[in-house]
Design an enzyme around this catalytic site. Structure first.
Site, PDB file in Angstrom:
ATOM      1  N   HIS A 152       0.779  -1.333   0.132  1.00  0.00           N
ATOM      2  CA  HIS A 152      -0.092  -0.019   0.115  1.00  0.00           C
ATOM      3  C   HIS A 152       0.900   1.141   0.012  1.00  0.00           C
ATOM      4  O   HIS A 152       0.952   2.078   0.947  1.00  0.00           O
ATOM      5  CB  HIS A 152      -1.099   0.062   1.258  1.00  0.00           C
ATOM      6  CG  HIS A 152      -1.891  -1.091   1.028  1.00  0.00           C
ATOM      7  ND1 HIS A 152      -2.662  -1.814   2.027  1.00  0.00           N
ATOM      8  CD2 HIS A 152      -2.642  -1.337   0.003  1.00  0.00           C
ATOM      9  CE1 HIS A 152      -3.655  -2.521   1.491  1.00  0.00           C
ATOM     10  NE2 HIS A 152      -3.713  -2.538   0.228  1.00  0.00           N
ATOM     11  N   GLU A 157      -5.806  -8.574   3.933  1.00  0.00           N
ATOM     12  CA  GLU A 157      -4.988  -9.478   4.970  1.00  0.00           C
ATOM     13  C   GLU A 157      -6.193 -10.070   5.630  1.00  0.00           C
ATOM     14  O   GLU A 157      -6.016 -11.375   5.884  1.00  0.00           O
ATOM     15  CB  GLU A 157      -3.952  -8.749   5.802  1.00  0.00           C
ATOM     16  CG  GLU A 157      -3.338  -9.648   6.741  1.00  0.00           C
ATOM     17  CD  GLU A 157      -2.697  -9.138   7.851  1.00  0.00           C
ATOM     18  OE1 GLU A 157      -2.062  -8.107   7.856  1.00  0.00           O
ATOM     19  OE2 GLU A 157      -2.966  -9.626   8.978  1.00  0.00           O
ATOM     20  N   CYS A 195       3.004  -8.637  13.900  1.00  0.00           N
ATOM     21  CA  CYS A 195       4.441  -9.205  13.231  1.00  0.00           C
ATOM     22  C   CYS A 195       5.552  -8.303  14.014  1.00  0.00           C
ATOM     23  O   CYS A 195       5.320  -6.989  14.629  1.00  0.00           O
ATOM     24  CB  CYS A 195       4.670  -8.891  11.782  1.00  0.00           C
ATOM     25  SG  CYS A 195       4.884  -7.043  11.447  1.00  0.00           S
ATOM     26  N   SER A 237      -2.403   2.774   3.521  1.00  0.00           N
ATOM     27  CA  SER A 237      -1.334   1.857   4.493  1.00  0.00           C
ATOM     28  C   SER A 237      -1.816   1.921   5.791  1.00  0.00           C
ATOM     29  O   SER A 237      -1.920   2.891   6.441  1.00  0.00           O
ATOM     30  CB  SER A 237      -0.036   2.302   4.388  1.00  0.00           C
ATOM     31  OG  SER A 237       0.532   1.819   5.435  1.00  0.00           O
TER      32      SER A 237
END
Ligand code: SF4
Length: 276
Positions: A40, A124, A190, A218
């Site tokens: 993004h 996602e 993450c 984003s």
């Protein structure tokens, strides 16, 4: 005026890997297309276009016989369609996203309701829900849980905030604990997200103006901007140096900079140069 960059920011492992994979594929096998934007960030997508990597909005738009899967992954049905149509696949799904997909699939198969702490509209999260199967939902708020099966598995969108995920878990456990016979929790945020957010927070607390650089779409950049703004410091989310209004700097002496996981170094350098 002092300018300081966050100690961790910009391109993450998953984005670097995705770009390297598609660039190598384009070099070795010629022009190809990604299913949706690879990452993004408009500047990255534009640069890739000049290297022969363009964007197809859907499978029907793909020309040629190679398709690249973006770092945020896709639903299993989409992957099946890609293979059924005979496309060669360059799978740039980030391994952290892949891990969340595998966890969701295992939970779904084992009969758990899968609850994802995340934005249900994000690609996602849509992909992860697809791997979980029919008994799954995503939310950033506590959903109605009283009608669900008594076994619940909870995981998280990879780019969410650790503290918010922890608050979500505390609320689920404190309000609804008696409803569940088995509760499994997986922290699938993450490493890059955690490091970027911690560094942004540490810096935002020491400066009097923050610039957060990254794509408008984003999710991880928007989250960084929220973390900085929540400290009370004036925060601007920008995509490029061209957006900076010099009046924003008036009266500020210490300026902090951070950037999303898909923001290239060149874009960050241009912002630093413009501010300087
Ligand atoms: S932000 Fe995390 S999950 Fe997303 S691509 Fe980067 S390393 Fe992978």
């Amino acid at each position: 005026m002092e300018i300081e960059k966050a100690s961790a920011m910009g391109f993450c492992f998953g984005v670097k890997r995705a770009i390297e994979l598609v660039e190598r594929a384009a070099r070795e096998r010629g022009p190809l297309q990604t299913l949706g934007a690879l990452v993004h960030n408009r500047q990255v997508v534009d640069r890739l276009t000049s290297c022969g990597v363009s964007v197809a909005a859907n499978l029907g738009e793909v020309q040629g016989n190679i398709v690249a899967i973006a770092s945020h992954g896709v639903e299993p049905e989409t992957m099946e369609q890609v293979k059924a149509r005979g496309f060669e696949v360059v799978d740039a799904t980030c391994p952290f996203v892949r891990k969340a997909q595998v966890v969701a699939k295992r939970l779904g198969k084992a009969g758990f309701w899968v609850l994802v702490f995340g934005d249900a509209a994000h690609p996602e999260v849509r992909g992860v829900l697809g791997y979980a199967g029919e008994n799954a939902s995503a939310s950033l708020e506590i959903p109605r849980l009283d009608t669900l099966p008594s076994r619940l598995g909870i995981l998280c969108q990879t780019t969410q905030n650790q503290e918010r995920f922890a608050e979500f878990l505390v609320q689920v456990i404190s309000q609804k604990f008696a409803m569940f016979s088995e509760l499994r929790i997986f922290n699938t945020i993450c490493d890059a997200t955690s490091r970027h957010q911690a560094a942004a927070l540490e810096l935002a607390e020491r400066v009097d103006l923050m610039f957060v650089i990254g794509g408008e779409d984003s999710a991880n950049t928007k989250r960084l901007a929220r973390i900085c703004a929540d400290t009370g410091v004036t925060t601007f989310h920008i995509e490029t140096a061209a957006e900076i209004d010099p009046r924003w700097l008036e009266g500020h002496r210490r300026v902090g900079i951070t950037a999303g996981a898909s923001t290239p170094d060149e874009v960050i350098d241009e912002v630093v140069a413009a501010l300087a």
